[in-house]
Design an enzyme around this catalytic site. Structure first.
Site, PDB file in Angstrom:
ATOM      1  N   SER A 164       0.822  -1.213   0.000  1.00  0.00           N
ATOM      2  CA  SER A 164       0.000   0.000   0.000  1.00  0.00           C
ATOM      3  C   SER A 164       0.858   1.266   0.000  1.00  0.00           C
ATOM      4  O   SER A 164       2.010   1.261   0.442  1.00  0.00           O
ATOM      5  CB  SER A 164      -0.912   0.027   1.222  1.00  0.00           C
ATOM      6  OG  SER A 164      -1.660  -1.158   1.304  1.00  0.00           O
TER       7      SER A 164
HETATM    8  N1  SAH Z   1      -0.965  -4.386   3.738  1.00  0.00           N
HETATM    9  C1  SAH Z   1      -0.363  -4.993   2.577  1.00  0.00           C
HETATM   10  C2  SAH Z   1      -1.305  -4.860   1.410  1.00  0.00           C
HETATM   11  C3  SAH Z   1      -1.305  -6.054   0.579  1.00  0.00           C
HETATM   12  S1  SAH Z   1      -2.468  -6.034  -0.740  1.00  0.00           S
HETATM   13  C4  SAH Z   1       0.959  -4.340   2.282  1.00  0.00           C
HETATM   14  O1  SAH Z   1       1.104  -3.148   2.564  1.00  0.00           O
HETATM   15  O2  SAH Z   1       1.843  -4.995   1.738  1.00  0.00           O
HETATM   16  C5  SAH Z   1      -3.775  -6.990  -0.054  1.00  0.00           C
HETATM   17  C6  SAH Z   1      -3.453  -8.420   0.315  1.00  0.00           C
HETATM   18  O3  SAH Z   1      -4.683  -9.020   0.726  1.00  0.00           O
HETATM   19  C7  SAH Z   1      -2.918  -9.274  -0.816  1.00  0.00           C
HETATM   20  O4  SAH Z   1      -1.692  -9.834  -0.446  1.00  0.00           O
HETATM   21  C8  SAH Z   1      -3.992 -10.358  -1.002  1.00  0.00           C
HETATM   22  O5  SAH Z   1      -3.463 -11.622  -1.350  1.00  0.00           O
HETATM   23  C9  SAH Z   1      -4.626 -10.380   0.360  1.00  0.00           C
HETATM   24  N2  SAH Z   1      -5.978 -10.936   0.397  1.00  0.00           N
HETATM   25  C10 SAH Z   1      -6.999 -10.755  -0.474  1.00  0.00           C
HETATM   26  N3  SAH Z   1      -8.090 -11.442  -0.089  1.00  0.00           N
HETATM   27  C11 SAH Z   1      -7.758 -12.074   1.078  1.00  0.00           C
HETATM   28  C12 SAH Z   1      -8.453 -12.946   1.960  1.00  0.00           C
HETATM   29  N4  SAH Z   1      -9.729 -13.323   1.752  1.00  0.00           N
HETATM   30  N5  SAH Z   1      -7.797 -13.404   3.046  1.00  0.00           N
HETATM   31  C13 SAH Z   1      -6.510 -13.072   3.287  1.00  0.00           C
HETATM   32  N6  SAH Z   1      -5.796 -12.239   2.484  1.00  0.00           N
HETATM   33  C14 SAH Z   1      -6.413 -11.752   1.390  1.00  0.00           C
END
Ligand code: SAH
Length: 213
Positions: free
Chosen positions: A61
């Site tokens: 993010s």
């Molecule tokens: N906070 C993270 C953002 C990652 S993007 C950072 O700053 O790096 C969002 C993440 O949510 C992705 O890695 C995706 O695989 C995960 N995601 C999406 N749906 C999900 C679910 N149902 N359960 C767990 N993770 C999920």
């Protein structure tokens, strides 16, 4: 001063100028090397205020959004926090510096493994990580003082709100007819207050564990 340090200080100034005033959030960002969390080849841009690619087609993010969500959670060191969407683990690392314990869930095992290596390298020992569908929450560990969702839910995530303590706060991006909004939910007993914080663009919350990942 090293080049990354100078860039980090510039980023912190930008965040302040953009309205981030929570000193805890700013200090946690200052202490956390974002260049360890971005995908391969993106280190040069780690201290720009932008989202960047990570493995499995996901994104780390934008620092402003990480700061805004952290600030919105009003954290303290007694809080038990649930995070859905570990991704790179950057937001997790920030939370771990401000809360008592962070439970984080990710549907890609490989992303979770990489994130766990970073937590070890940074000696962040108050993080519990699980490869599972975060949409269902973590019933065994509920209730939580705070919940943060870093992937966009199609509708208000009531399953997660049920795992929030009375007086708890949840911050989540939620899709609606007029786009995706970052929403802060505050529980007051049975009542839930909703507050729109910003327009955002997160990857979607997807059901189930990722296959092969
Ligand atoms: N906070 C993270 C953002 C990652 S993007 C950072 O700053 O790096 C969002 C993440 O949510 C992705 O890695 C995706 O695989 C995960 N995601 C999406 N749906 C999900 C679910 N149902 N359960 C767990 N993770 C999920």
């Amino acid at each position: 001063m090293s080049e990354p340090d100078a860039r980090k200080i510039r980023l912190l100034m930008e965040l302040r100028r953009a309205g981030i005033s929570d000193s805890g959030a700013l200090r946690a960002i200052e202490k956390t090397p974002r260049d360890l969390f971005v995908g391969p080849g993106w280190q040069d841009r780690a201290y720009e205020d932008s989202a960047l690619p990570i493995e499995c087609g996901q994104t780390i993010s934008q620092p402003f959004i990480v700061a805004l969500m952290t600030q919105a959670l009003e954290l303290n060191d007694r809080h038990k926090v649930l995070e859905i969407g570990t991704g790179s683990g950057y937001q997790t690392a920030i939370l771990s510096r401000l809360a008592r314990r962070v439970y984080t869930m990710e549907r890609y095992r490989s992303l979770l493994r990489e994130a766990q290596k970073r937590f070890e390298a940074l000696k962040l020992t108050n993080i519990v990580a699980l490869a599972a569908d975060g949409g269902k929450g973590w019933p065994d560990q509920a209730p939580f003082d705070r919940i943060i969702v870093t992937a966009a839910a199609p509708v208000r995530p009531d399953v997660l709100l049920d795992q929030l303590k009375p007086d708890g706060i949840m911050v989540a991006p939620v899709n609606s007819e007029d786009g995706q909004h970052l929403i802060r939910y505050r529980k007051h007993g049975e009542e839930i207050e909703e507050e729109m914080l910003a327009d955002v663009r997160f990857v979607p919350l997807v059901e189930g564990l990722a296959r092969g990942g």
